[in-house]
Design a protein around this motif. Structure first.
Motif, PDB file in Angstrom:
ATOM      1  N   UNK A 160       3.566   0.196 -13.213  1.00  0.00           N
ATOM      2  CA  UNK A 160       3.125   1.574 -12.945  1.00  0.00           C
ATOM      3  C   UNK A 160       1.827   1.573 -12.135  1.00  0.00           C
ATOM      4  N   UNK A 161       0.946   0.644 -12.472  1.00  0.00           N
ATOM      5  CA  UNK A 161      -0.298   0.491 -11.716  1.00  0.00           C
ATOM      6  C   UNK A 161       0.007   0.115 -10.266  1.00  0.00           C
ATOM      7  N   UNK A 162       0.973  -0.776 -10.068  1.00  0.00           N
ATOM      8  CA  UNK A 162       1.327  -1.203  -8.715  1.00  0.00           C
ATOM      9  C   UNK A 162       1.861  -0.036  -7.899  1.00  0.00           C
ATOM     10  N   UNK A 163       2.722   0.785  -8.506  1.00  0.00           N
ATOM     11  CA  UNK A 163       3.267   1.936  -7.786  1.00  0.00           C
ATOM     12  C   UNK A 163       2.165   2.914  -7.403  1.00  0.00           C
ATOM     13  N   UNK A 164       1.237   3.182  -8.316  1.00  0.00           N
ATOM     14  CA  UNK A 164       0.130   4.076  -7.996  1.00  0.00           C
ATOM     15  C   UNK A 164      -0.722   3.503  -6.875  1.00  0.00           C
ATOM     16  N   UNK A 165      -0.968   2.202  -6.932  1.00  0.00           N
ATOM     17  CA  UNK A 165      -1.806   1.553  -5.928  1.00  0.00           C
ATOM     18  C   UNK A 165      -1.157   1.640  -4.544  1.00  0.00           C
ATOM     19  N   UNK A 166       0.156   1.407  -4.480  1.00  0.00           N
ATOM     20  CA  UNK A 166       0.852   1.479  -3.197  1.00  0.00           C
ATOM     21  C   UNK A 166       0.829   2.896  -2.638  1.00  0.00           C
ATOM     22  N   UNK A 167       0.996   3.889  -3.497  1.00  0.00           N
ATOM     23  CA  UNK A 167       0.955   5.275  -3.025  1.00  0.00           C
ATOM     24  C   UNK A 167      -0.423   5.633  -2.486  1.00  0.00           C
ATOM     25  N   UNK A 168      -1.466   5.177  -3.163  1.00  0.00           N
ATOM     26  CA  UNK A 168      -2.828   5.439  -2.690  1.00  0.00           C
ATOM     27  C   UNK A 168      -3.044   4.809  -1.322  1.00  0.00           C
ATOM     28  N   UNK A 169      -2.650   3.556  -1.177  1.00  0.00           N
ATOM     29  CA  UNK A 169      -2.852   2.837   0.081  1.00  0.00           C
ATOM     30  C   UNK A 169      -2.073   3.495   1.211  1.00  0.00           C
ATOM     31  N   UNK A 170      -0.779   3.727   0.992  1.00  0.00           N
ATOM     32  CA  UNK A 170       0.067   4.239   2.070  1.00  0.00           C
ATOM     33  C   UNK A 170      -0.325   5.665   2.443  1.00  0.00           C
ATOM     34  N   UNK A 171      -0.587   6.513   1.450  1.00  0.00           N
ATOM     35  CA  UNK A 171      -0.974   7.890   1.764  1.00  0.00           C
ATOM     36  C   UNK A 171      -2.295   7.934   2.522  1.00  0.00           C
ATOM     37  N   UNK A 172      -3.194   7.006   2.233  1.00  0.00           N
ATOM     38  CA  UNK A 172      -4.471   6.933   2.957  1.00  0.00           C
ATOM     39  C   UNK A 172      -4.258   6.443   4.386  1.00  0.00           C
ATOM     40  N   UNK A 173      -3.470   5.378   4.542  1.00  0.00           N
ATOM     41  CA  UNK A 173      -3.213   4.823   5.877  1.00  0.00           C
ATOM     42  C   UNK A 173      -2.530   5.858   6.769  1.00  0.00           C
ATOM     43  N   UNK A 174      -1.502   6.530   6.245  1.00  0.00           N
ATOM     44  CA  UNK A 174      -0.738   7.457   7.077  1.00  0.00           C
ATOM     45  C   UNK A 174      -1.516   8.704   7.462  1.00  0.00           C
ATOM     46  N   UNK A 175      -2.582   9.001   6.763  1.00  0.00           N
ATOM     47  CA  UNK A 175      -3.422  10.138   7.155  1.00  0.00           C
ATOM     48  C   UNK A 175      -4.440   9.751   8.224  1.00  0.00           C
TER      49      UNK A 175
END
Length: 360
Positions: free
Chosen positions: A320-335
């Protein structure tokens, strides 16, 4: 330590040296100059397990070691610095790639060495074979960043405003087995956004509905739970390219599975990569289709046919931590960045997928 990769040995020529504890398989300068040099030190306790040694030059050598379940190929390398001329760097990485490709495909392959990498302000960045393989990590926080870490490093250092575009085309997933939550980043960061523009546009729309034009705000926990499109894309990437795509289990007691009797102390290999591409379960399994993970569809799949984080009592405790971490990273990069396919890897067939292990 039973196996150690060494750089800057400064031993000319090629051969072996031995002391009380280790045998040193070395590869140095061929003109008797005491410069550079690489070696692999093997404990004399396992010296008999050495299958072959491949000296290349003063920057690259490889050795094969017999192991219990699969032979292991180690490559010791010393990359040129960033200040070296492009011809020297291109030649080095071509040789390194040729050595890795020459090793048996069924071996575990570990690259150990000094990549001499650094990050600085640039106009655009392309991540591919021009960057050295990132094989030795410390829970994902090593000195030679993977794709996500490199992009975030540029963002955190306020260099993102000087970058017009980012091209990501990893030749292979760099971190295959690492500490909890850190091995999924390279796959999940670049694959859902690299090729499938319609899926990317849906992700952008979803992020815009949450953040608007705000590029700086960090997502809240509630917002991370409200990214179904991105969530499905990540899960589909992990289906097609699971970070740990084969796991082994030793049988503690004799059991029967179907018509097969499995003896005590036998080892069973769970090939997750093949399981995730089973056409009896997944329609068109080699196609990227995040909608497989729509609730009404995913609930119909057999329970254990999707195991990006393994399953059962030994499932990754940090998934669950990994999924949250990936969402944070990708949502930040794509913005902050426009993601483009790499010109060197235009289709999924251009990418290499190899079994490797990372020591941490």
């Amino acid at each position: 330590m039973e196996i150690v990769a060494l750089q800057e040995t400064r031993w000319p020529g090629q051969g072996t040296k031995k002391d009380k504890n280790y045998t040193y398989f070395y590869s140095g300068n061929q003109n008797d100059k005491h410069i550079f040099g690489v070696a692999i030190a093997v404990s004399n306790k396992i010296r008999g397990n050495v299958l072959s040694f491949q000296p290349v030059n003063e920057r690259v050598c490889a050795i094969r070691i017999r192991a219990k379940f699969s032979n292991v190929s180690y490559v010791s390398f010393h990359a040129p610095t960033e200040e070296a001329d492009d011809e020297m760097k291109d030649h080095f990485y071509e040789e390194l790639e040729a050595v890795v490709d020459s090793l048996p495909s069924y071996d575990f392959k570990l690259l150990l060495g000094d990549a001499n990498a650094k990050c600085e302000a640039i106009d655009s960045v392309q991540i591919g074979l021009a960057e050295p393989p990132n094989e030795i990590s410390n829970s994902g926080h090593d000195d030679h960043p993977n794709a996500c870490q490199l992009l975030l490093m540029m963002y955190n250092n306020f260099q993102c405003k000087a970058i017009d575009s980012v091209q990501i085309g990893l030749a292979e997933p760099p971190n295959e087995i690492s500490n909890s939550g850190h091995d999924d980043h390279p796959n999940a960061c670049h694959r859902p956004t690299n090729k499938h523009t319609s899926k990317t546009s849906r992700i952008f729309e979803e992020l815009h509905s949450i953040f608007g034009d705000d590029k700086e705000r960090c997502p809240t926990f509630e917002e991370l739970q409200n990214m179904p499109v991105l969530d499905r894309c990540i899960k589909e990437v992990l289906r097609m390219y699971p970070p740990g795509y084969i796991i082994a289990r030793r049988i503690r007691r004799e059991i029967k599975i179907g018509d097969y009797d499995i003896p005590k102390d036998a080892t069973i290999m769970n090939y997750i990569y093949a399981m995730h591409r089973d056409p009896n379960v997944y329609e068109n399994p080699d196609q990227f289709n995040p909608d497989r993970f729509l609730p009404e569809k995913f609930g119909k799949y057999p329970k254990y046919n999707y195991q990006p984080f393994a399953a059962g009592n030994r499932k990754c405790i940090a998934y669950k931590y990994a999924m949250l971490q990936m969402k944070i990273v990708i949502s930040t990069v794509l913005r902050h960045f426009k993601i483009l396919p790499s010109p060197r890897y235009k289709t999924i067939d251009d990418l290499k997928y190899e079994m490797r292990v990372t020591l941490t």
